[in-house]
Design a protein around this motif. Structure first.
Motif, short mmCIF file in Angstrom:
data_model
loop_
_atom_site.label_atom_id
_atom_site.label_comp_id
_atom_site.label_asym_id
_atom_site.label_seq_id
_atom_site.Cartn_x
_atom_site.Cartn_y
_atom_site.Cartn_z
N LEU A 107 -5.85 137.85 15.16
CA LEU A 107 -5.17 138.98 15.79
C LEU A 107 -4.84 138.71 17.26
O LEU A 107 -3.88 139.27 17.79
N MET A 108 -5.63 137.85 17.89
CA MET A 108 -5.35 137.47 19.27
C MET A 108 -4.33 136.34 19.37
O MET A 108 -4.01 135.88 20.46
N GLY A 109 -3.80 135.89 18.21
CA GLY A 109 -2.79 134.84 18.21
C GLY A 109 -3.35 133.44 18.22
O GLY A 109 -2.63 132.49 18.57
N GLU A 110 -4.61 133.29 17.83
CA GLU A 110 -5.25 131.98 17.83
C GLU A 110 -5.51 131.53 16.38
O GLU A 110 -5.63 132.35 15.47
N GLU A 111 -5.58 130.21 16.22
CA GLU A 111 -5.92 129.60 14.92
C GLU A 111 -4.97 130.10 13.82
O GLU A 111 -5.40 130.59 12.78
N LEU A 112 -3.68 129.98 14.07
CA LEU A 112 -2.68 130.41 13.09
C LEU A 112 -2.10 129.24 12.30
O LEU A 112 -1.24 129.46 11.44
N GLY A 116 -0.18 130.81 5.90
CA GLY A 116 1.12 130.66 5.28
C GLY A 116 2.07 131.76 5.71
O GLY A 116 1.75 132.63 6.55
N LEU A 117 3.26 131.77 5.12
CA LEU A 117 4.27 132.75 5.50
C LEU A 117 3.84 134.17 5.16
O LEU A 117 3.98 135.09 5.98
N GLN A 119 0.80 135.28 4.75
CA GLN A 119 -0.31 135.67 5.60
C GLN A 119 0.16 136.04 7.01
O GLN A 119 -0.34 136.99 7.62
N LEU A 120 1.14 135.28 7.52
CA LEU A 120 1.68 135.61 8.84
C LEU A 120 2.40 136.95 8.82
O LEU A 120 2.30 137.74 9.78
N LYS A 121 3.13 137.25 7.75
CA LYS A 121 3.79 138.55 7.64
C LYS A 121 2.76 139.68 7.59
O LYS A 121 2.93 140.74 8.22
N HIS A 122 1.70 139.45 6.82
CA HIS A 122 0.64 140.47 6.74
C HIS A 122 -0.01 140.68 8.11
O HIS A 122 -0.27 141.83 8.51
N LEU A 123 -0.24 139.59 8.83
CA LEU A 123 -0.82 139.69 10.16
C LEU A 123 0.13 140.43 11.11
O LEU A 123 -0.30 141.26 11.93
N GLU A 124 1.42 140.16 11.00
CA GLU A 124 2.41 140.85 11.84
C GLU A 124 2.42 142.35 11.56
O GLU A 124 2.50 143.17 12.48
N ASN A 125 2.33 142.71 10.27
CA ASN A 125 2.30 144.13 9.91
C ASN A 125 1.05 144.81 10.47
O ASN A 125 1.11 145.95 10.95
N GLN A 126 -0.07 144.09 10.41
CA GLN A 126 -1.29 144.65 10.98
C GLN A 126 -1.17 144.88 12.49
O GLN A 126 -1.59 145.93 13.01
N LEU A 127 -0.56 143.91 13.17
CA LEU A 127 -0.39 144.06 14.62
C LEU A 127 0.56 145.21 14.95
O LEU A 127 0.32 145.97 15.90
N GLN A 128 1.64 145.35 14.20
CA GLN A 128 2.57 146.45 14.44
C GLN A 128 1.91 147.80 14.19
O GLN A 128 2.08 148.75 14.97
N MET A 129 1.12 147.87 13.12
CA MET A 129 0.41 149.11 12.84
C MET A 129 -0.62 149.42 13.92
O MET A 129 -0.76 150.58 14.37
N SER A 130 -1.33 148.38 14.37
CA SER A 130 -2.31 148.59 15.44
C SER A 130 -1.63 149.03 16.72
O SER A 130 -2.10 149.95 17.42
#
Length: 240
Positions: A107-112, A116-117, A119-130
């Motif tokens: 979530l802090m943008g480390e160890e990405l 995969g694609l 997983q990155l989309k899911h992480l992006e959605n989580q960040l937008q929701m947060s």
């Protein structure tokens, strides 16, 4: 003739071994089915042949039977060895902590690099929701603070109005008191110019007074009518 006793050992002949497996497997499945029906037991049977083929039977669901078996086994080990249960719990907590730390770093943008694609989309959605939740909370705090400041402003305005009323009342009282003081001062000045104990015999005490020495008068003779008696000394003459 009776059946002879069979030695319990591996059958070397593959054909005989396969025939024996089929017969005994069918008999075992039959006995398992009868046991579950007659005794209302939950039974699960798993058999792998020498060729690796799977044969199974379950009275309910094989998955539920296996899960129940694993739970019972874990409970049994936990009762038999409490220390091992504590170790397993500690290991589970360590795994959860590592997973949470990994998610935090992602979530802090480390160890990405290992994502995969999807997983990155899911992480992006989580960040937008947060980020959306953070903005909503921030706006709510701003609204609450503005509402509180407006309420304080209204209270201060009411206090100012009350103070203004008190100020006007004090000014009014001071003006009335000033009038009383001026009236009293005017009265005292008038009393000084016109004393209350002035002579009221027709003469003005403010006019100058002159003193004259009187001359002695001859005494009347015996037998003469008494005249005006003169008194030696000074006579007071009021100058008009």
């Amino acid at each position: 003739m009776g059946r002879g006793k069979i030695d319990i050992r591996r059958i070397e002949n593959s054909t005989s071994r396969q025939v024996t497996f089929c017969k005994r497997r069918n008999g075992l499945l039959k006995k398992t089915r009868e046991l579950s029906i007659l005794c209302d037991a939950e039974v699960g049977l798993i058999v792998f042949s020498c060729t690796g083929k799977l044969y199974e039977y379950s009275s309910t669901s094989m998955k539920s039977i296996i899960e129940r078996f694993n739970r019972q086994k874990e409970d049994h080990h936990r009762l038999m060895d409490p220390a091992s249960a504590v170790k397993r719990e500690a290991a589970s907590l360590r795994q959860q902590l590592q997973h949470l730390q990994e998610c935090h770093r992602q979530l802090m943008g480390e160890e990405l690099s290992g994502l995969g694609l999807n997983q990155l989309k899911h992480l992006e959605n989580q960040l937008q929701m947060s980020l959306k939740n953070v903005r909503i909370k921030k706006d709510q705090l701003f609204r609450d603070e503005i509402k509180e400041l407006q309420q304080k402003g209204r209270l201060i305005q009411q206090e100012n109005e009350q103070l203004l009323k008190k100020k006007n009342l004090i000014h009014k009282e001071n003006a009335e008191l000033q009038k009383v003081i001026e009236a009293r001062r005017t009265k005292e000045e008038n009393a000084t110019l016109n004393p209350p104990h002035a002579i009221s015999n027709g003469y003005d005490i403010l006019h100058p007074i002159s003193l004259h020495q009187s001359q002695p008068q001859p005494q009347p003779q015996h037998g003469e009518p008494p005249g005006e008696v003169m008194i030696l000394g000074y006579s007071l003459k009021l100058m008009m």
